[in-house]
Motif scaffolding. Structure first.
Motif, short mmCIF file in Angstrom:
data_model
loop_
_atom_site.label_atom_id
_atom_site.label_comp_id
_atom_site.label_asym_id
_atom_site.label_seq_id
_atom_site.Cartn_x
_atom_site.Cartn_y
_atom_site.Cartn_z
N SER A 174 31.31 34.39 80.88
CA SER A 174 32.47 34.99 81.57
C SER A 174 32.07 35.74 82.83
N LYS A 175 31.11 35.18 83.56
CA LYS A 175 30.71 35.75 84.85
C LYS A 175 31.23 34.86 85.97
N VAL A 176 31.48 35.45 87.11
CA VAL A 176 31.96 34.69 88.26
C VAL A 176 30.82 33.88 88.86
N ALA A 177 31.10 32.64 89.21
CA ALA A 177 30.12 31.79 89.90
C ALA A 177 30.50 31.70 91.38
N ILE A 178 29.51 31.88 92.25
CA ILE A 178 29.71 31.83 93.69
C ILE A 178 29.01 30.59 94.24
N ASP A 179 29.73 29.77 94.96
CA ASP A 179 29.15 28.54 95.49
C ASP A 179 28.27 28.84 96.72
N SER A 180 27.29 27.98 96.94
CA SER A 180 26.33 28.16 98.03
C SER A 180 26.99 27.97 99.40
N VAL A 181 26.27 28.38 100.42
CA VAL A 181 26.79 28.31 101.79
C VAL A 181 26.82 26.87 102.29
N TYR A 182 27.67 26.64 103.28
CA TYR A 182 27.77 25.34 103.95
C TYR A 182 27.20 25.55 105.35
#
Length: 272
Positions: A174-182
């Motif tokens: 239940s942790k937030v996932a942050i997507d990598s940079v573009y």
């Protein structure tokens, strides 16, 4: 457990460029003041001084500190004690021992090495971790590779595997996932497509490297009017149904209801 509420459009800003702090905060939902890769070694101390002298809203600010194994790490923590910032991004997070070294902070664990990706599950389980982010280019560099993407712009299989692994580990705890940079700043269409995919897959936010990317990421994470209206219709129809039912020609059951609730939650968060 602390809850991570920053995002969805998160912008990196070099900590040694205080002239950009305010503009970054105006453009983004949250700002990552970067003491690591964005700052040359000879400018690290000036970056720390700028961090202290130019405070931003601590509720919308993350400070990326240098890896625990480096001499700069202890200096970064000493600097943070002079500020109100209590959410950090730990570069090259790999082990629970490293997380123990920042036990007094809320941590966005940046998994960007082979070991960090493999240990994402135990990292996500750590009590002081509020979110996980994966890093494509550092990961491939740690493997001895040269690029995270193919010539077409799509991720190589190893990058896709790492992205999925971090997302699954985050969701399991239940942790937030942050997507990598573009990193292709001019490719707005590519950024939009990747951001839409990130949101649809379950990422809670996407990090970025340029202010011009902010509205595109925000667009991808904001439900449009028809999505919101359909979610309302579906949940209303469910009140008079029992178990599986047909809605607008589609089978509807609990997973679809959860999707609808998630759309309305995102709509409320983003002000759609």
């Amino acid at each position: 457990m602390s809850i991570f509420t920053m995002g969805p459009a998160i912008l990196f800003c070099p900590a040694d460029r205080p002239d950009r702090y305010t503009k970054a905060m105006e453009r983004a939902d949250a700002v990552i003041l970067d003491l690591e890769d964005a700052v040359a070694p000879e400018n690290k101390q000036a970056a720390r001084q700028a961090l202290v002298a130019n405070p931003l809203d601590p509720e919308r600010t993350i400070v990326r500190v240098n890896p625990v194994s480096t001499p700069d790490f202890a200096k970064d923590l000493t600097t943070l004690q002079q500020t109100k910032y209590r959410t950090i991004m730990l570069a090259k997070t790999e082990t629970l021992d490293q997380l123990a070294a920042v036990a007094d902070f809320k941590v966005v664990a940046l998994c960007e090495t082979a070991l960090g990706i493999l240990n994402a599950q135990q990292i996500a389980a750590a009590g002081n971790v509020v979110a996980l982010m994966w890093g494509a280019e550092d990961l491939v560099a740690s493997l001895g590779g040269s690029s995270s993407r193919k010539a077409s712009g799509t991720y190589r299989d190893i990058s896709r595997h790492a992205r999925s692994h971090v997302l699954l580990a985050s969701g399991a705890y239940s942790k937030v996932a942050i997507d990598s940079v573009y990193i292709d700043i001019a490719d707005h269409a590519g950024l939009l497509g990747e951001s839409v995919d990130a949101q649809a897959s379950g990422f809670g936010a996407k990090a970025s490297i340029h202010p011009g990317q902010m509205p595109i990421i925000r667009q991808a994470f904001t439900p449009d009017t028809e999505e919101v209206a359909r979610a309302h219709r579906l949940l209303e129809a469910a009140k008079n149904a029992s178990g599986v039912f047909t809605f607008e020609g589609q089978m509807a059951d609990e997973p679809l209801l959860r999707h609808a609730r998630a759309i309305l939650e995102r709509s409320a968060r983003t002000g759609a």
